[in-house]
Design an enzyme around this catalytic site. Structure first.
Site, short mmCIF file in Angstrom:
data_model
loop_
_atom_site.label_atom_id
_atom_site.label_comp_id
_atom_site.label_asym_id
_atom_site.label_seq_id
_atom_site.Cartn_x
_atom_site.Cartn_y
_atom_site.Cartn_z
CD1 TRP A 1 33.18 59.22 26.77
CD2 TRP A 1 34.31 57.76 27.81
NE1 TRP A 1 33.40 59.75 27.87
CE2 TRP A 1 34.14 58.81 28.40
CE3 TRP A 1 34.86 56.66 27.97
CZ2 TRP A 1 34.62 58.80 29.78
CZ3 TRP A 1 35.69 56.57 29.41
CH2 TRP A 1 35.33 57.61 30.34
CG ASP B 1 29.89 53.03 25.73
OD1 ASP B 1 28.93 53.19 26.42
OD2 ASP B 1 31.01 53.59 25.93
CE LYS C 1 28.42 59.36 31.37
NZ LYS C 1 29.25 60.20 31.63
#
Length: 358
Positions: A100, A170, A194
């Site tokens: 990511w 992030d 999540k």
């Protein structure tokens, strides 16, 4: 109905009490005669939902008064572009510690000189020490991914840059899993799916002085200042996802807040890692100093047994344990809503599988 223990990396398991509340509200939210999915985002009913969710998130994270909270669409991935567009400059530093972080860095490169100021090893199994970061004092910001969902590496604490350069994070896959010193960050963003709610919404927490600087070509839905002025409703927001996030925030507050959640998450992760470490049949490839409390990848000594492991785990009510294709093996995502009983059930299965196949 028999619910499984869902170890999916996202969309992930949600608290059962939250799902029950959603069920009860589905046709008639608090006597309004309509579902949240049907009500106008401009109406008093939804405005009250949005305001309460925002306040509860501020309380959970102890967000300082000089920060704003936005609820935006496009997930965290939209903010890969949103960050450099709202913080325009000649260059920015990226600490790349997994897939990511790589994606965020690549997207930012469309808008400025995105430097890789530090990165993990080839397999992303560690976090580079802050003393080894090659930061440029002229960079507009420094970007990190505190938890990498795929590789299972996590920063052990909140970095302190000791400078005026904003730290951007992030936090999608460890958001709300522990207390965070928000004041160390200029911007925090996180996809909900999540730990915070269903997919489709992203929370952005941004310091006041970083608002109002968007590049002229910034799409209006990515312009943080424009969204702030419209109360995150510049266009129709992800109303249902925002509402469910609010229920999750309330669940967290009612269950001891982030200090309690951090302790529970540490117990779950420690229990699973301890079992893996004492086994010759399973292996976790991550540097122990950088192991994620949220995403636990593990490999079998004989990868020829992977399909059998997954099939039998599914039959035992243990779902979504397949590792990401770039890593292989297994991955157990043990977010906030995964009960300790779920981790114990996984360990019991792993022990039994080892005894039968080791």
């Amino acid at each position: 109905m028999a619910r499984v223990f869902n170890f999916s990396a996202g969309p992930a398991t949600l608290p059962e009490s939250v799902l029950a509340q959603v069920r009860d509200d589905m046709l008639d939210w608090q006597g309004s005669g309509m579902s949240v999915m049907e009500m106008s985002h401009r109406g008093p009913e939804f405005v009250s939902i949005a305001e309460q969710a925002t306040q509860d998130l501020r309380t959970l994270l102890a967000v300082p008064d000089n920060y704003r909270i936005l609820f935006l669409q496009g997930g965290a991935t939209a903010q890969f572009a949103g960050v450099p567009l709202n913080l325009p400059g000649d260059r920015a530093d990226y600490i790349v510690t997994g897939n990511w972080g790589k994606k965020a860095h690549k997207e930012a490169g469309k808008y400025l000189d995105a430097r890789v100021a530090a990165t993990g090893d080839d397999g992303f199994t560690s976090i580079p020490a802050q003393s080894d970061w090659d930061l440029d004092a002229a960079s507009r910001y420094v970007h990190i991914t505190p938890n990498e969902t795929i590789q299972g590496v996590e920063f052990p604490n909140d970095p302190d840059l000791g400078s005026d350069v904003p730290l951007v994070a992030d936090m999608s896959s460890n958001f709300l899993s522990r207390p965070v010193d928000v004041s160390r960050y200029g911007v925090i963003y996180a996809g909900a799916q999540k730990n915070a709610g269903p997919a489709g919404i992203c929370m952005v927490i941004v310091r006041d002085d970083l608002l109002g600087h968007a590049a002229p070509a910034t799409p209006m839905v990515l312009d943080w200042q424009a969204q702030l002025e419209a109360d995150s409703m510049l266009n129709t927001p992800s109303c249902f996802a925002w509402y469910v996030c609010g229920l999750v925030f309330r669940w967290l507050l009612d269950n001891g807040g982030l200090e309690t959640m951090a302790a529970t998450n540490a117990r779950k992760a420690s229990r699973l890692y301890d079992f893996i470490d004492q086994s010759d049949f399973y292996r976790n490839p991550v540097d122990p100093a950088a192991r994620s409390r949220m995403n636990v990848p593990f490999l079998l000594a004989d990868d020829g047994l992977d399909k059998t492991f997954l099939s039998e785990a599914g039959e035992a009510g243990l779902s979504s344990l397949k590792g990401h294709r770039s890593v292989g093996g297994m991955r157990a995502s043990i977010y906030n809503a995964m009960p300790e009983a779920g981790v114990e059930a996984l360990i019991d299965f792993m022990r039994d599988f080892e005894q039968r196949n080791g």
